[in-house]
Scaffold this motif. Structure first.
Motif, PDB file in Angstrom:
ATOM      1  N   ALA A   6       4.725  82.954  88.609  1.00  0.00           N
ATOM      2  CA  ALA A   6       4.506  83.226  90.025  1.00  0.00           C
ATOM      3  C   ALA A   6       3.895  82.019  90.736  1.00  0.00           C
ATOM      4  CB  ALA A   6       3.596  84.447  90.178  1.00  0.00           C
ATOM      5  N   LEU A   7       2.958  81.337  90.077  1.00  0.00           N
ATOM      6  CA  LEU A   7       2.338  80.146  90.670  1.00  0.00           C
ATOM      7  C   LEU A   7       3.346  79.016  90.844  1.00  0.00           C
ATOM      8  CD1 LEU A   7      -1.057  80.150  88.719  1.00  0.00           C
ATOM      9  CD2 LEU A   7      -0.676  80.809  91.103  1.00  0.00           C
ATOM     10  N   LYS A   8       4.253  78.903  89.899  1.00  0.00           N
ATOM     11  CA  LYS A   8       5.304  77.884  90.023  1.00  0.00           C
ATOM     12  C   LYS A   8       6.206  78.198  91.212  1.00  0.00           C
ATOM     13  CE  LYS A   8       9.050  75.662  87.437  1.00  0.00           C
ATOM     14  NZ  LYS A   8       9.830  75.646  86.154  1.00  0.00           N
ATOM     15  N   SER A   9       6.526  79.480  91.393  1.00  0.00           N
ATOM     16  CA  SER A   9       7.353  79.884  92.532  1.00  0.00           C
ATOM     17  C   SER A   9       6.622  79.611  93.849  1.00  0.00           C
ATOM     18  CB  SER A   9       7.701  81.371  92.430  1.00  0.00           C
ATOM     19  OG  SER A   9       8.439  81.642  91.256  1.00  0.00           O
ATOM     20  N   TYR A  10       5.311  79.791  93.837  1.00  0.00           N
ATOM     21  CA  TYR A  10       4.516  79.553  95.039  1.00  0.00           C
ATOM     22  C   TYR A  10       4.624  78.103  95.498  1.00  0.00           C
ATOM     23  CZ  TYR A  10       0.341  78.951  97.948  1.00  0.00           C
ATOM     24  OH  TYR A  10      -0.520  78.647  98.967  1.00  0.00           O
ATOM     25  N   GLN A  11       4.741  77.174  94.559  1.00  0.00           N
ATOM     26  CA  GLN A  11       4.825  75.753  94.903  1.00  0.00           C
ATOM     27  C   GLN A  11       6.148  75.389  95.569  1.00  0.00           C
ATOM     28  OE1 GLN A  11       2.142  74.051  94.776  1.00  0.00           O
ATOM     29  NE2 GLN A  11       1.008  75.644  93.662  1.00  0.00           N
ATOM     30  N   ASP A  12       7.175  76.229  95.366  1.00  0.00           N
ATOM     31  CA  ASP A  12       8.482  76.002  96.006  1.00  0.00           C
ATOM     32  C   ASP A  12       8.490  76.790  97.306  1.00  0.00           C
ATOM     33  OD1 ASP A  12      11.145  76.038  96.842  1.00  0.00           O
ATOM     34  OD2 ASP A  12      11.942  76.134  94.798  1.00  0.00           O
ATOM     35  N   LYS A  13       8.186  76.135  98.411  1.00  0.00           N
ATOM     36  CA  LYS A  13       7.949  76.841  99.666  1.00  0.00           C
ATOM     37  C   LYS A  13       9.181  77.597 100.164  1.00  0.00           C
ATOM     38  CE  LYS A  13       3.682  75.750  99.735  1.00  0.00           C
ATOM     39  NZ  LYS A  13       2.720  76.799  99.287  1.00  0.00           N
ATOM     40  N   LYS A  14      10.370  77.037  99.978  1.00  0.00           N
ATOM     41  CA  LYS A  14      11.582  77.739 100.412  1.00  0.00           C
ATOM     42  C   LYS A  14      11.777  79.024  99.610  1.00  0.00           C
ATOM     43  CE  LYS A  14      14.212  73.777 102.175  1.00  0.00           C
ATOM     44  NZ  LYS A  14      15.463  72.984 102.028  1.00  0.00           N
ATOM     45  N   LEU A  15      11.546  78.919  98.307  1.00  0.00           N
ATOM     46  CA  LEU A  15      11.660  80.100  97.452  1.00  0.00           C
ATOM     47  C   LEU A  15      10.594  81.119  97.830  1.00  0.00           C
ATOM     48  CD1 LEU A  15      12.185  80.097  93.594  1.00  0.00           C
ATOM     49  CD2 LEU A  15      10.510  81.595  94.640  1.00  0.00           C
ATOM     50  N   TRP A  16       9.360  80.624  98.084  1.00  0.00           N
ATOM     51  CA  TRP A  16       8.256  81.528  98.363  1.00  0.00           C
ATOM     52  C   TRP A  16       8.468  82.320  99.646  1.00  0.00           C
ATOM     53  CZ3 TRP A  16       5.118  83.399  95.050  1.00  0.00           C
ATOM     54  CH2 TRP A  16       3.994  84.126  95.458  1.00  0.00           C
ATOM     55  N   ILE A  17       9.079  81.700 100.632  1.00  0.00           N
ATOM     56  CA  ILE A  17       9.393  82.417 101.875  1.00  0.00           C
ATOM     57  C   ILE A  17      10.318  83.595 101.582  1.00  0.00           C
ATOM     58  CG2 ILE A  17      10.647  82.242 104.064  1.00  0.00           C
ATOM     59  CD1 ILE A  17       9.514  79.399 104.335  1.00  0.00           C
ATOM     60  N   LYS A  18      11.258  83.407 100.669  1.00  0.00           N
ATOM     61  CA  LYS A  18      12.177  84.503 100.314  1.00  0.00           C
ATOM     62  C   LYS A  18      11.432  85.642  99.622  1.00  0.00           C
ATOM     63  CE  LYS A  18      16.099  81.349  99.758  1.00  0.00           C
ATOM     64  NZ  LYS A  18      17.029  80.704  98.780  1.00  0.00           N
TER      65      LYS A  18
END
Length: 481
Positions: free
Chosen positions: A436-448
């Protein structure tokens, strides 16, 4: 119009110790919006705030039989948000410092069950269905059969019993049967109230009610197995055709980040505004102020069933990462002390609050990026639903209502509203947190992920529709009125 009376031991906003109160405070309103005539009956506890007591309207007093006793029962009402709430008063039983935890709880709630039936002819409401909640109301359907079914007023009243948590069953000594309940030995059998040589209030509700529900589909399946069944799995398997799993909802008017007066800045689908809430909370709690640092929240009872042993096991590993952790709740002393000691070691990364504070909880939901709920078992869960509403992405173990409401994010399909793990294992949990923290670092992914979460619909609308169908089916089957 179908007439429903909800019988429960607590309801928001009048009296609350947990999620049951949230359900009884919000489900009737949703059912009322579906066109049902819904009312609620509660004990009148001494701890209800004075401003509510001042609004109560005295109706009358009656005498309620309980075995050899004849007890006073006052009837008072409040109309709140279009719903009539009845309060049954007996100062000996309910004018105390707490609502649960007394040696005579069995007698207190046996009285409530009997009174909830006895008061009905004295009000302007004849329910078609009595909807009872958890062990405190388990004897309603028992008493209905034993003492009231032969009376014309009560004939053909349907009963539904909802399990909110099977772990708490209301088990009392055998002498209760005659001395407190006024029942004969025909009710002390394996097919009735007998449970390991004692009396089980919840079992009474499960045996004698027409239909059974619980608060998620997965939990309804889990409790039919020995691991989750708390020694009642055989009975639940026997009644599986009458058992329905209906997920709880939350009141979207009450929990609404775009108009919540408790948070620093209202928002809806704007991550920048949510980030502002995080910075303000960091400042308020004395954490390092950095909008880019991911914040994980735990808002929970601090007990082992909530998976806190997993959190303790990996706490130092977790706090070695670039992350902040905020914990709010009360519970077992060992967890309270351990987290408070850890806060001394990590003052800029960990903030612990051993209290129940709804305003602070709202601020934490609004500020946090992730919401950790690794329960050993979870009938439904309210925390993850509020977290989704506020865009705090849940990390959960796949059990009960958590499994039914949080779907792990799929990178390829861009589906899912959170992150989950299957096995009750601390390092499986840590691996999922790291993902989840890795996904948080990818801002485009995190917006989704964020938008999938906030656009998840766990309002009462769909669940109220399922309850409405259940009520109408039961009314039709038994040819009510």
């Amino acid at each position: 119009m179908v007439k429903i009376l909800h019988i429960a031991s607590e309801a928001s906003p009048f009296i609350k110790t947990g999620g049951l109160a949230d359900v009884i405070g919000s489900l009737p309103k949703a059912l009322h919006e579906k066109g049902l005539d819904v009312r609620v009956v509660l004990p009148k506890y001494g701890t209800i705030e004075q401003h509510w007591k001042e609004q109560m309207v005295w109706e009358k007093s009656i005498t309620v039989p309980l075995a050899w006793r004849n007890q006073f029962c006052g009837i008072e009402t409040i109309c709140y948000e279009g719903i009539t709430f009845y309060f049954l008063d007996n100062e000996y039983y309910y004018n105390r410092d707490h609502i649960y935890g007394y040696e005579d709880d069995g007698e207190r709630f046996a009285f409530f069950c009997r009174a909830a039936l006895a008061f009905l002819p004295h009000i302007d409401f004849q329910p078609q269905i009595l909807h009872c909640h958890d062990w405190h109301t388990g004897l309603v359907s028992v008493f209905l059969e034993a003492f009231y079914n032969h009376l014309p007023f009560y004939q053909n009243m349907g009963t539904i019993f909802t399990i909110h948590n099977l772990q708490y069953q209301g088990v009392f000594p055998k002498y209760f049967l005659g001395d407190v309940l006024g029942l004969d030995d025909s009710y002390f059998t394996i097919d009735s109230l007998e449970y390991q040589g004692q009396i089980n209030f919840m079992k009474g509700g499960l045996v004698f009610s027409d239909l059974l529900t619980t608060v998620s589909k997965s939990y309804s399946e889990e409790i039919q197995t020995p691991y989750f069944g708390e020694s009642l799995d055989g009975l639940l398997r026997k009644r599986r055709k009458q058992l329905f799993g209906i997920i709880n909802g939350i009141d979207y008017d009450l929990y609404s980040p775009n108009k919540d007066p408790h948070i620093f800045l209202p928002y809806y689908d704007n991550l920048q505004d949510k980030s502002f809430n995080k910075v303000k909370l960091q400042e308020a709690l004395g954490l390092s102020v950095d909008s880019n640092t991911p914040m994980i929240a735990i808002i929970s009872r601090l007990v082992s069933s909530k998976g806190l042993d997993l959190v303790v096991h990996i706490l130092d590993e977790l706090l070695s990462l670039d992350v902040q952790l905020v914990i709010l709740g009360t519970g077992e002393a060992k967890y309270e002390e351990l987290f408070q000691q850890a806060m001394i070691r990590y003052p800029s990364k960990l903030s612990v609050h051993i209290q129940f504070d709804d305003s602070l909880a709202r601020k934490i939901y609004a500020a946090s990026d992730l919401f950790l709920m690794p329960s050993r078992f979870e009938p439904c869960g309210i925390g993850q639903l509020i977290a989704l509403r506020y865009g705090s992405i849940p990390i959960v173990r796949e059990t009960g209502g958590l499994k039914d409401t949080v779907q792990s994010y799929n990178d390829y399909r861009c589906t899912g509203n959170g992150f989950s793990f299957t096995h009750y294992n601390a390092h499986d949990m840590l691996f999922t947190i790291q993902r989840a923290l890795k996904s948080y670092q990818d801002k485009k992914l995190w917006i989704k992920v964020f938008k999938n979460a906030i656009y998840s619909d766990f309002s009462w609308h769909q669940s109220a529709q399922q309850y409405t169908h259940l009520y109408k089916t039961l009314t039709f089957q038994t040819q009510k009125f």
